[in-house]
Design a protein around this motif. Structure first.
Motif, PDB file in Angstrom:
ATOM      1  N   ASP A 190      -4.612  -9.728   5.115  1.00 18.97           N
ATOM      2  CA  ASP A 190      -4.291  -8.965   3.911  1.00 18.97           C
ATOM      3  C   ASP A 190      -4.498  -7.697   4.181  1.00 18.97           C
ATOM      4  O   ASP A 190      -3.271  -7.145   3.947  1.00 18.97           O
ATOM      5  N   GLY A 191      -5.816  -7.587   4.610  1.00 20.82           N
ATOM      6  CA  GLY A 191      -6.545  -6.086   5.028  1.00 20.82           C
ATOM      7  C   GLY A 191      -6.274  -5.421   5.867  1.00 20.82           C
ATOM      8  O   GLY A 191      -6.210  -4.048   5.110  1.00 20.82           O
ATOM      9  N   ILE A 243      -7.589  -5.321  -1.989  1.00 23.90           N
ATOM     10  CA  ILE A 243      -8.361  -6.544  -1.240  1.00 23.90           C
ATOM     11  C   ILE A 243      -8.227  -7.626  -2.336  1.00 23.90           C
ATOM     12  O   ILE A 243      -8.206  -8.256  -1.855  1.00 23.90           O
ATOM     13  N   VAL A 256      -3.556  -4.098   4.430  1.00 25.98           N
ATOM     14  CA  VAL A 256      -3.275  -2.771   3.706  1.00 25.98           C
ATOM     15  C   VAL A 256      -3.887  -1.676   4.689  1.00 25.98           C
ATOM     16  O   VAL A 256      -3.724  -0.321   4.232  1.00 25.98           O
ATOM     17  N   LEU A 315      -6.623   0.502  -1.915  1.00 24.29           N
ATOM     18  CA  LEU A 315      -7.331  -0.461  -0.522  1.00 24.29           C
ATOM     19  C   LEU A 315      -8.043  -1.380  -1.457  1.00 24.29           C
ATOM     20  O   LEU A 315      -8.413  -2.392  -1.829  1.00 24.29           O
ATOM     21  N   SER A 337       0.967  -1.272  -0.041  1.00 23.69           N
ATOM     22  CA  SER A 337      -0.172  -0.340  -0.425  1.00 23.69           C
ATOM     23  C   SER A 337       0.887   1.638   0.195  1.00 23.69           C
ATOM     24  O   SER A 337       0.690   1.970  -0.921  1.00 23.69           O
TER      25      SER A 337
END
Length: 118
Positions: A96-97, A69, A100, A65, A51
């Protein structure tokens, strides 16, 4: 001295490739140190730089974002369907999210310093 976003673009491309290779490498071929690390923290730790680098390369935070995702989801699907001795995990996808989101927050803070051109 401001850093040109082109530098971050190349770093972001390289990091994304490294992420894909690392996440899709058969489990038995991974270095022992990586296997021993907390898997969920590792997922967050690899998606945060993803990110940061893409945002500093000039990609909008909202697009980063969504891309992060989608990439996390794609990796989990590929780990499920490919014969690489890896398993898909919803909690990995959540980590993972989280990575991010952490990276977006850090990139926002870096942008506020004015170090990045653009």
């Amino acid at each position: 001295m401001k850093i040109n976003p082109t530098v971050f673009r190349w770093l972001a491309i390289a990091w994304t490739i490294v992420m894909l290779i690392g996440c899709l490498t058969p489990h038995e071929e991974l270095p022992g140190e990586l296997v021993e690390l907390n898997d969920k923290m590792l997922h967050a730790a690899i998606f945060a730089p993803f990110s940061i680098l893409w945002i500093l390369a000039g990609v909008r935070m909202s697009h980063t974002l969504i891309a992060g995702i989608l990439l996390g989801g794609l990796i989990e699907v590929l780990q499920y369907i490919l014969p690489i001795n890896r398993s898909a995990d919803w909690i990995d996808f959540a980590a993972d999210g989280l990575g991010v989101l952490l990276g977006i927050g850090l990139a926002w803070a870096v942008q506020k310093t004015g170090v990045v051109a653009g």
